[in-house]
Design an enzyme around this catalytic site. Structure first.
Site, PDB file in Angstrom:
ATOM      1  N   THR A  98      32.806  20.774  49.763  1.00 21.55           N
ATOM      2  CA  THR A  98      32.384  20.134  51.025  1.00 21.55           C
ATOM      3  C   THR A  98      32.261  20.799  52.315  1.00 21.55           C
ATOM      4  O   THR A  98      31.159  21.182  52.907  1.00 21.55           O
ATOM      5  CB  THR A  98      32.615  18.690  51.099  1.00 21.55           C
ATOM      6  OG1 THR A  98      32.537  17.994  50.326  1.00 21.55           O
ATOM      7  CG2 THR A  98      31.743  18.273  52.370  1.00 21.55           C
ATOM      8  N   THR A 141      26.920  18.315  48.069  1.00 22.53           N
ATOM      9  CA  THR A 141      27.723  19.248  47.833  1.00 22.53           C
ATOM     10  C   THR A 141      27.749  19.467  46.387  1.00 22.53           C
ATOM     11  O   THR A 141      28.038  20.545  45.709  1.00 22.53           O
ATOM     12  CB  THR A 141      29.121  18.913  48.366  1.00 22.53           C
ATOM     13  OG1 THR A 141      28.916  19.070  49.687  1.00 22.53           O
ATOM     14  CG2 THR A 141      30.044  19.873  47.915  1.00 22.53           C
ATOM     15  N   ASN A 142      27.660  18.278  45.743  1.00 21.39           N
ATOM     16  CA  ASN A 142      27.948  18.182  44.151  1.00 21.39           C
ATOM     17  C   ASN A 142      26.912  18.543  43.351  1.00 21.39           C
ATOM     18  O   ASN A 142      27.492  18.736  42.214  1.00 21.39           O
ATOM     19  CB  ASN A 142      28.325  16.711  43.842  1.00 21.39           C
ATOM     20  CG  ASN A 142      29.585  16.066  44.577  1.00 21.39           C
ATOM     21  OD1 ASN A 142      30.243  16.531  45.304  1.00 21.39           O
ATOM     22  ND2 ASN A 142      29.715  14.622  44.348  1.00 21.39           N
ATOM     23  N   THR A 153      51.325  53.136  13.762  1.00 19.04           N
ATOM     24  CA  THR A 153      51.279  51.592  13.499  1.00 19.04           C
ATOM     25  C   THR A 153      52.555  51.082  13.970  1.00 19.04           C
ATOM     26  O   THR A 153      53.940  51.676  13.429  1.00 19.04           O
ATOM     27  CB  THR A 153      50.910  51.250  12.357  1.00 19.04           C
ATOM     28  OG1 THR A 153      51.920  51.519  11.263  1.00 19.04           O
ATOM     29  CG2 THR A 153      49.509  51.530  11.960  1.00 19.04           C
ATOM     30  N   SER A 202      56.327  60.288  42.863  1.00 19.74           N
ATOM     31  CA  SER A 202      57.616  59.831  43.341  1.00 19.74           C
ATOM     32  C   SER A 202      58.026  60.142  44.561  1.00 19.74           C
ATOM     33  O   SER A 202      57.573  60.957  44.945  1.00 19.74           O
ATOM     34  CB  SER A 202      58.729  60.181  42.234  1.00 19.74           C
ATOM     35  OG  SER A 202      59.728  59.768  42.626  1.00 19.74           O
ATOM     36  N   SER A 203      58.689  59.555  45.476  1.00 15.85           N
ATOM     37  CA  SER A 203      59.149  59.841  46.479  1.00 15.85           C
ATOM     38  C   SER A 203      60.666  60.745  46.479  1.00 15.85           C
ATOM     39  O   SER A 203      61.077  61.217  47.633  1.00 15.85           O
ATOM     40  CB  SER A 203      59.486  58.808  47.528  1.00 15.85           C
ATOM     41  OG  SER A 203      60.254  57.604  47.003  1.00 15.85           O
ATOM     42  N   LYS A 262      56.468  64.803  39.804  1.00 17.56           N
ATOM     43  CA  LYS A 262      56.392  63.682  38.700  1.00 17.56           C
ATOM     44  C   LYS A 262      54.925  63.243  39.328  1.00 17.56           C
ATOM     45  O   LYS A 262      54.769  62.759  40.257  1.00 17.56           O
ATOM     46  CB  LYS A 262      57.613  62.528  39.042  1.00 17.56           C
ATOM     47  CG  LYS A 262      57.261  61.286  37.913  1.00 17.56           C
ATOM     48  CD  LYS A 262      58.558  60.516  37.979  1.00 17.56           C
ATOM     49  CE  LYS A 262      58.464  59.348  36.711  1.00 17.56           C
ATOM     50  NZ  LYS A 262      57.666  58.565  37.118  1.00 17.56           N
TER      51      LYS A 262
END
Length: 466
Positions: free
Chosen positions: A102, A142-143, A188, A319-320, A325
């Site tokens: 609504t 609204t519906n 697999t 990476s920090s 990396k």
């Protein structure tokens, strides 16, 4: 100081900015539901579809003689401005809300009414001439207006999503052609299995993505059936004769999408089955994409201690603390999109089940989650293609080394010595470090000519001439 105006509803009076295009119902909705922080303005595709519904309703009402042409014309032109995106910021209600939508419907009614009033040289909030409920919402509830707009928004979002599926399929197939001559270990259960072409692995990715293009468009057609004209519960109360046909016809013309009136408007007002089915297709797409990205991450793993058969484009430092990396960040974000879409599908399922009697009040969470899933998948596939798939390189030397040092060719001697002896050969070769050929010849199980035939590339790839 900002100039203010007063508006009132059945609960009382409120103050809001004098030039605001929204009104009292929108303001109450925004104040009552500070939930996700995601407003209607963040989903312009839903706003546009709402405005298309309002324009179609006005055109139908004028055609049937229940709406003055001056007022109706102003409403249709105001709707056009909303469709053009001129009033997105005035849609202030949260996407998640109580009331079965609504607040969303009233936000659209008030914005369009106030835009129409401005055109007629009236101030916002002066609803004596054009009223949000009496005129913009005429012959609607609204519906029926809200779910119709939601379905239309999803239908309109299907082609961009399908196009990204098509482009991603093409990107994988192109890589399949590029990598056709590279033979590698097929696996697999993460264990060495039999040889295969790297190109075939990528072609399979393309095929599985492409399968969902038709599925998406087929199931998306279920959303074209709408309950517009059913108003409150599907009985069509407060609509003039002929309204359903006229409104649906005008909506199809306004949106350039073929929309269809539901055969039973009471059923269509409460049933969420099409949303559940459509969300399931989105989940299917997400699951496939996540599986593919899992494979890409595995094939790229390393660079020295993993599979290392392909190289994904380096997009950012990984990476920090670990210099040099680089992480597979694009497949990782697709995995996370998939998890969100899968969770959204469960939410849609629960929301659909939660309806009671003639209406499902949980429609907002259903709509929010489906639109979010469509948006994330559309954007995510574009990112995956442009920032990952298009730039993938193969490490042919690594593929060859792994193939030569594996025992996957042992399956090819089954027809000559049988499964049990082939298993013994593989076990001995693994324990001693000898080649399969050496073990077979040492036990005089096959001749050199037979081994050449068994280990020929065509044979190993399942393409032995008949």
């Amino acid at each position: 100081m900002t100039s203010m105006r007063k508006e009132a509803d059945s609960l009382g009076e409120v103050k809001l900015p004098a030039d605001a295009l929204y009104g009292v119902h929108s303001l109450r909705g925004a104040e009552n539901f500070p939930i996700t922080g995601t407003r209607l303005s963040d989903y312009p595709e839903l706003i546009q579809s709402l405005a298309m519904v309002k324009k179609a309703a006005a055109l139908a009402n004028m055609e049937l003689g229940v709406l003055d042409s001056r007022i109706g014309g102003a409403i249709t032109r105001a709707s056009d401005r909303v469709i053009a995106g001129e009033a997105d910021s005035a849609f202030i209600v949260d996407m998640l809300q109580g009331g079965a939508g609504t607040s969303t419907n009233m936000n659209a009614n008030e914005v369009i009414a106030n835009l129409a009033l401005r055109e007629l040289q009236r101030q916002p909030g002066h609803y004596a001439l054009i009223h949000p409920n009496d005129h913009v919402n005429l012959s609607q509830s609204t519906n029926d207006a809200y779910p119709t707009a939601a379905r239309l928004a999803m239908v309109r979002a299907c082609p961009p999503l399908a196009e990204q599926l098509r482009l991603l399929k093409a990107a994988f197939l192109a890589k399949g052609d590029q990598f056709h001559d590279i033979i590698k270990v097929g696996r697999t259960q993460l264990m060495d299995a039999v040889p295969m072409r790297l190109g075939d692995e990528f072609r399979a990715f393309g095929v599985t993505v492409g399968e969902d293009i038709d599925r998406l468009l087929e199931v998306g057609n279920l959303l074209r059936e709408i309950n517009l004209g059913g108003t409150a519960i599907g009985t069509g109360i407060n609509t003039p004769p002929g309204y359903v046909e006229a409104a649906v016809r005008h909506l199809s013309a306004v949106s350039s999408e073929r929309m269809i009136a539901a055969g039973n408007l009471i059923e269509a007002t409460s049933d969420m089955g099409a949303f559940v089915t459509f969300s399931g297709v989105l989940k299917r797409i997400a699951v496939k994409l996540s599986k593919i990205c899992n494979d890409l991450r595995l094939l790229n793993s390393g660079p020295r201690a993993g599979f290392g058969e392909i190289k994904l484009p380096a997009m950012q430092a990984g990476s920090s603390i670990m210099p040099g990396k680089v992480n597979p960040v694009i497949p990782e974000v697709i995995n996370q999109i998939a998890y969100q879409v899968i969770g959204n599908d469960l939410t849609v399922t629960l929301g659909a089940e939660a309806g009671q009697l003639q209406l499902n009040a949980m429609e907002p969470v259903i709509v929010f989650n489906i639109l979010q899933s469509m948006r994330m998948l559309t954007r995510g596939m574009k990112v995956l293609r442009e920032k990952c798939v298009d730039g993938i390189e193969a490490d042919a030397a690594r593929c060859q080394w792994l193939l030569e040092h594996s025992l996957v060719a042992v399956t090819a001697i089954n027809p000559y010595v049988g499964y049990a002896k082939a298993s013994a050969v593989a076990k001995e070769a693994l324990a001693t470090g000898q080649s399969l050929r050496s073990v077979v010849l040492a036990h005089k199980l096959m001749t050199d000519a037979q081994l050449d035939e068994a280990f020929a590339t065509e044979t190993l790839l399942g393409q032995k001439p008949t």
